[in-house]
Write an enzyme that holds these catalytic residues in place. Structure first.
Site, PDB file in Angstrom:
ATOM      1  CG  ASP A   1      34.007 134.100  21.226  1.00 14.68           C
ATOM      2  OD1 ASP A   1      34.288 133.238  22.042  1.00 14.68           O
ATOM      3  OD2 ASP A   1      34.124 134.153  20.106  1.00 14.68           O
ATOM      4  NE  ARG A   2      29.030 130.565  21.880  1.00 13.88           N
ATOM      5  CZ  ARG A   2      29.008 131.166  20.546  1.00 13.88           C
ATOM      6  NH1 ARG A   2      28.441 132.403  20.663  1.00 13.88           N
ATOM      7  NH2 ARG A   2      29.422 130.547  19.340  1.00 13.88           N
TER       8      ARG A   2
ATOM      9  CB  CYS B   1      26.352 125.961  21.328  1.00 13.89           C
ATOM     10  SG  CYS B   1      27.960 126.685  21.696  1.00 13.89           S
ATOM     11  CG  ASN B   2      29.450 120.117  22.381  1.00 13.43           C
ATOM     12  OD1 ASN B   2      29.164 119.219  23.122  1.00 13.43           O
ATOM     13  ND2 ASN B   2      29.151 120.238  21.176  1.00 13.43           N
ATOM     14  CB  THR B   3      31.631 126.169  24.240  1.00 11.66           C
ATOM     15  OG1 THR B   3      32.624 125.191  23.499  1.00 11.66           O
ATOM     16  CG2 THR B   3      32.360 126.927  25.126  1.00 11.66           C
ATOM     17  CB  ALA B   4      26.430 127.732  24.881  1.00  5.76           C
TER      18      ALA B   4
ATOM     19  CE  LYS C   1      32.455 129.062  16.358  1.00  7.57           C
ATOM     20  NZ  LYS C   1      30.952 128.890  16.638  1.00  7.57           N
TER      21      LYS C   1
ATOM     22  CB  THR D   1      36.099 125.233  22.376  1.00 11.70           C
ATOM     23  OG1 THR D   1      35.262 124.952  23.703  1.00 11.70           O
ATOM     24  CG2 THR D   1      35.237 125.099  21.152  1.00 11.70           C
TER      25      THR D   1
ATOM     26  CB  CYS E   1      33.175 121.789  18.935  1.00 10.43           C
ATOM     27  SG  CYS E   1      32.935 123.274  18.373  1.00 10.43           S
TER      28      CYS E   1
END
Lengths: 243, 243
Positions: free
Chosen positions: B48-49, B83-86, B166, B127, B197
């Site tokens: 989980d990022r 995935c933006n956060t990653a 999700k 996020t 996101c």
């Protein structure tokens, strides 16, 4: 963590997308982490299976072998292929890796026999190359099930429909024509129909035909989930020789 | 044959499916062979990022690095990540392979600036981990664009919505709540909104908000097609240090 699934895809891409979407729907996951790991090689550059099997083009075998090796290198624990006809080249895949290979043909046959154990006649909606290679015929023969197939002008219409579907046309005309071809097989005595080409379920559903329709993509989705989650033993690595 | 695209995915799987579907739709291909080769590692096992960036879980970096190496081994010519956060772990990916990496963050920023060259204030639907890592803020800072973000209870509601999406919930309630959060940013002065996101566009469309909405998934789809077809030079391999 469940087993990672290696997916030989891109034959065509829409069928691979359909498989991916259905695996997500059926996984019933409540968070990212409950989903399956799918390694998908969506390779539309695989040489045309029908052209190759009729002697008009190069074999897709070497490309499929290379894809299988790549999927193993990426961490796949077993392989599936979202294309019935390409199963004519299953040996190339088996020889390329040490991974178990789940046969769409054998799984679909088993699903049909579970649906109707005393089955006598099954109708095959499959490509001419799939039929010429005898993939479903040799799978059903040991079970004394006769296979009924489209022939002549009907088979030509069927093939023309598939290429229209691959070009993105899944409209009402294509659906109506596919339904009428399916009804020909029912009229000829088919007790169960097999959607034995991954493009067929994109335009034909159970509600469209008066006989049970076994969708090879749906069968592969269900079995993939079971194998990935360790709910069924993976198939032994042996090659069934087509009759 | 176009360049093969390696896709780091599974964060979440629905967003990866959305990307795959949109690439097929936008490719405008008339046959299997005109489509792109996409190598997709849909790996929902990536840690989980958000938990990692807030110090509550292991880093996804090593898993992303392993995925990148696998995609290169399978034949990918360049990499994208849905995935933006990653993207906070972009360096782990760059250090793992010799392939060009297309940054979803930079491509989205560039698309926003093309949409509104004299932009002063952009609203970020991203996020808390993406915001904490400053991914979009540092991308926009050199262009004198102020970033407006959700905060406090609004950000908590946003995060709760993402985990509901999700889990497969994209119903009217989730849509209405996402819309109301987007409107908060517009009310605060955002001239353009970024769906930053990949779960956001699953429940929010351009028609839902009174300001232009730049969808990071759509941007990545368009740019992926251009890079794969050689219509744009691939990005240089350099790492932008977050501010």
């Amino acid at each position: 963590m469940s087993r990672a699934v290696g997916v030989l895809g891109g034959m065509g891409p829409e069928a691979t997308l359909d498989f991916f979407a259905k695996v997500l729907r059926r996984a019933g996951a409540g968070s990212d982490q409950e989903h399956l790991r799918l390694l998908i090689d969506n390779n539309p550059g695989v040489p045309d299976r029908n052209a190759a099997l009729s002697g008009r083009g190069e074999s897709p075998g070497p490309v499929l072998a290379q894809m299988a090796r790549g999927l193993q290198a990426s961490g796949a624990d077993f392989l599936v292929m979202v294309c019935n006809t390409a199963h004519a080249f299953e040996d190339d895949i088996l020889n390329a890796t040490s991974l178990p290979f789940v046969s769409l043909i054998e799984e679909t046959r088993d699903a049909v026999l579970r649906e109707r154990p005393a089955l006598r006649r099954v109708g095959l909606l499959a490509t001419n190359a799939c039929l010429d290679a005898g993939l479903y015929q040799s799978a059903f023969a040991p079970h004394d099930v006769r296979t009924l197939t489209l022939e002549g002008a009907s088979l030509e219409r069927f093939m023309e429909l598939l290429y229209r579907i691959k070009a993105g046309n899944t409209g009402p005309d294509v659906r109506a024509e596919m339904r009428s071809l399916a009804l020909e097989l029912v009229d000829a005595g088919a007790e169960v129909l097999v959607a034995g080409c991954t493009e067929v379920p994109l335009v034909l559903g159970a509600q469209d035909v008066p006989a049970p329709l076994v969708n090879s993509t749906d069968v592969l989705v269900e079995r993939t989930l079971q194998y990935a989650r360790g709910l069924a033993p993976l198939p032994e690595r042996s090659v069934e020789t087509p009759a």
